[in-house]
Scaffold this motif. Sequence first.
Motif, PDB file in Angstrom:
ATOM      1  N   ASP A   1       3.968  -5.273  12.228  1.00  0.00           N
ATOM      2  CA  ASP A   1       4.667  -5.770  11.023  1.00  0.00           C
ATOM      3  C   ASP A   1       6.169  -5.906  11.277  1.00  0.00           C
ATOM      4  O   ASP A   1       6.798  -6.839  10.780  1.00  0.00           O
TER       5      ASP A   1
ATOM      6  N   SER B   1      -3.855   3.127   2.103  1.00  0.00           N
ATOM      7  CA  SER B   1      -4.546   3.232   3.383  1.00  0.00           C
ATOM      8  C   SER B   1      -4.462   4.671   3.878  1.00  0.00           C
ATOM      9  O   SER B   1      -3.582   5.434   3.464  1.00  0.00           O
TER      10      SER B   1
ATOM     11  N   ASP C   1       0.632   4.491   2.154  1.00  0.00           N
ATOM     12  CA  ASP C   1      -0.095   4.960   3.341  1.00  0.00           C
ATOM     13  C   ASP C   1      -0.113   6.483   3.392  1.00  0.00           C
ATOM     14  O   ASP C   1       0.941   7.131   3.317  1.00  0.00           O
TER      15      ASP C   1
ATOM     16  N   VAL D   1      -8.144   0.722   5.041  1.00  0.00           N
ATOM     17  CA  VAL D   1      -7.403   0.258   3.864  1.00  0.00           C
ATOM     18  C   VAL D   1      -8.344   0.155   2.669  1.00  0.00           C
ATOM     19  O   VAL D   1      -9.479  -0.304   2.816  1.00  0.00           O
TER      20      VAL D   1
ATOM     21  N   HIS E   1       0.833  -1.213   0.000  1.00  0.00           N
ATOM     22  CA  HIS E   1       0.000   0.000   0.000  1.00  0.00           C
ATOM     23  C   HIS E   1       0.858   1.250   0.000  1.00  0.00           C
ATOM     24  O   HIS E   1       2.011   1.212   0.410  1.00  0.00           O
TER      25      HIS E   1
ATOM     26  N   GLU F   1      -4.441  -9.419   4.023  1.00  0.00           N
ATOM     27  CA  GLU F   1      -4.839  -8.253   3.230  1.00  0.00           C
ATOM     28  C   GLU F   1      -4.881  -8.554   1.736  1.00  0.00           C
ATOM     29  O   GLU F   1      -5.065  -7.652   0.937  1.00  0.00           O
TER      30      GLU F   1
ATOM     31  N   HIS G   1       1.894   2.566  14.663  1.00  0.00           N
ATOM     32  CA  HIS G   1       1.503   2.164  13.315  1.00  0.00           C
ATOM     33  C   HIS G   1       2.596   1.311  12.675  1.00  0.00           C
ATOM     34  O   HIS G   1       3.737   1.749  12.540  1.00  0.00           O
ATOM     35  N   GLY G   2       2.270   0.070  12.283  1.00  0.00           N
ATOM     36  CA  GLY G   2       3.246  -0.810  11.635  1.00  0.00           C
ATOM     37  C   GLY G   2       4.127  -1.586  12.608  1.00  0.00           C
ATOM     38  O   GLY G   2       4.966  -2.381  12.180  1.00  0.00           O
TER      39      GLY G   2
ATOM     40  N   ASN H   1       5.541  -4.051   4.614  1.00  0.00           N
ATOM     41  CA  ASN H   1       6.232  -3.687   5.861  1.00  0.00           C
ATOM     42  C   ASN H   1       6.992  -4.882   6.431  1.00  0.00           C
ATOM     43  O   ASN H   1       8.102  -4.746   6.947  1.00  0.00           O
TER      44      ASN H   1
ATOM     45  N   GLY I   1       3.699   1.200   2.607  1.00  0.00           N
ATOM     46  CA  GLY I   1       2.988   0.412   3.614  1.00  0.00           C
ATOM     47  C   GLY I   1       2.392  -0.865   3.068  1.00  0.00           C
ATOM     48  O   GLY I   1       2.792  -1.371   2.014  1.00  0.00           O
ATOM     49  N   GLY I   2       1.390  -1.342   3.775  1.00  0.00           N
ATOM     50  CA  GLY I   2       0.821  -2.666   3.497  1.00  0.00           C
ATOM     51  C   GLY I   2       1.523  -3.648   4.418  1.00  0.00           C
ATOM     52  O   GLY I   2       2.743  -3.582   4.581  1.00  0.00           O
ATOM     53  N   LYS I   3       0.750  -4.528   5.012  1.00  0.00           N
ATOM     54  CA  LYS I   3       1.373  -5.436   5.990  1.00  0.00           C
ATOM     55  C   LYS I   3       2.423  -6.317   5.319  1.00  0.00           C
ATOM     56  O   LYS I   3       3.491  -6.563   5.883  1.00  0.00           O
TER      57      LYS I   3
HETATM   58  O1  RIB Z   1       0.152  -2.645   9.796  1.00  0.00           O
HETATM   59  C1  RIB Z   1       0.225  -1.379   9.212  1.00  0.00           C
HETATM   60  C2  RIB Z   1      -0.181  -1.458   7.781  1.00  0.00           C
HETATM   61  O2  RIB Z   1      -1.533  -1.870   7.727  1.00  0.00           O
HETATM   62  C3  RIB Z   1      -0.124  -0.140   7.061  1.00  0.00           C
HETATM   63  O3  RIB Z   1       1.101   0.054   6.389  1.00  0.00           O
HETATM   64  C4  RIB Z   1      -1.354  -0.134   6.182  1.00  0.00           C
HETATM   65  O4  RIB Z   1      -1.091  -0.036   4.840  1.00  0.00           O
HETATM   66  C5  RIB Z   1      -2.112  -1.398   6.526  1.00  0.00           C
HETATM   67  O5  RIB Z   1      -1.913  -2.386   5.596  1.00  0.00           O
END
Ligand code: RIB
Length: 301
Positions: free
Chosen positions: A247, A95, A14, A109, A12, A136, A243-244, A44, A39-41
């Motif tokens: 991950d 997201s 973000d 998201v 993603h 996701e 945040h993140g 990350n 981003g995106g799990k």
């Molecule tokens: O865990 C954080 C991530 O969750 C972010 O980067 C967001 O894009 C969502 O996927």
Amino acid sequence: MAGKILVVGSLHLDVIVNSSRLPQPDETLLGDKVSYRFGGKGGNQALAAAKISVQVLMAGRIGKDNFGKEIYDTLANQNINLDRLKMVDEPSGMSVALIGSDGIYSAVVVSGVNQTIDLSDIPVPNDLSVLILQNEINSDANFEIVKKVPKSTYVIFNAAPALTPNKDFFERIDLLIVNQLEAKMLLNMESDIFDDLEALKKLQNLGPKEVIITLGADGYTGISRDGEIFSKPGIKVAVLSTHGAGDSFVGTLAAFICKGEHISVAAQYAQASSALHIKTPIDQREKIKQVDIENMFLLNQ
Ligand code: RIB
């Protein structure tokens, strides 16, 4: 380099908005800052694993749009194999996250091209040590890939967001990682009282051989395939943003498992990595190195 990790998952862009606090329903707040971050799990977790001396391969999809280009450039600057990354004519995933001054966030998201991932033609190395999956991308794709990897591959599933489990899929999972909320959702627990041990055992009964539940500031708890319980209280750091952080935990844990560490030791490295992540400003996080994670690990022994 020790071992090979394949991350199959979401990518993603973000949009991160910092404000004094999170808005209430029907409220419009003036924010302090906006940043556009990779981003995106899946992405990350790949970045977190690539900080450690292991080989990381990323499989996923991005769109041929500006967000897709940003995502591609970030991955291409890391030591990550992108042969399984496809760029297609659909919108990239994205997201929006709102982060209050206490570091707590809320996010939404929009998956875009992540939901159309097709893994039927993805080559899987026959010496793959670890596979990392999250929730996701579409669950059929996740199921497809666990059927393709060698039996010797250690499969890690981060059930985020929590979705109804598929028994056959869960039985091929070596390690399930969830936070407390996801654990409750997977187990349909409605009570506010959370019994860690009971939750670990119930989750293990769903099929995965090992389970870790992350507990935010309270650390984590886990159960190994031999029934050994391992846990650690949280590492005390000043929180800039969580945040993140989950991950970083998953990616680092996978890398240390790939390097041959026992799950209970790998989890301590993972926790060290998350602690560094949450105390470091968002635009400085890429500078966190393996040596910093190892030092944080040693400090917390
Ligand atoms: O865990 C954080 C991530 O969750 C972010 O980067 C967001 O894009 C969502 O996927």
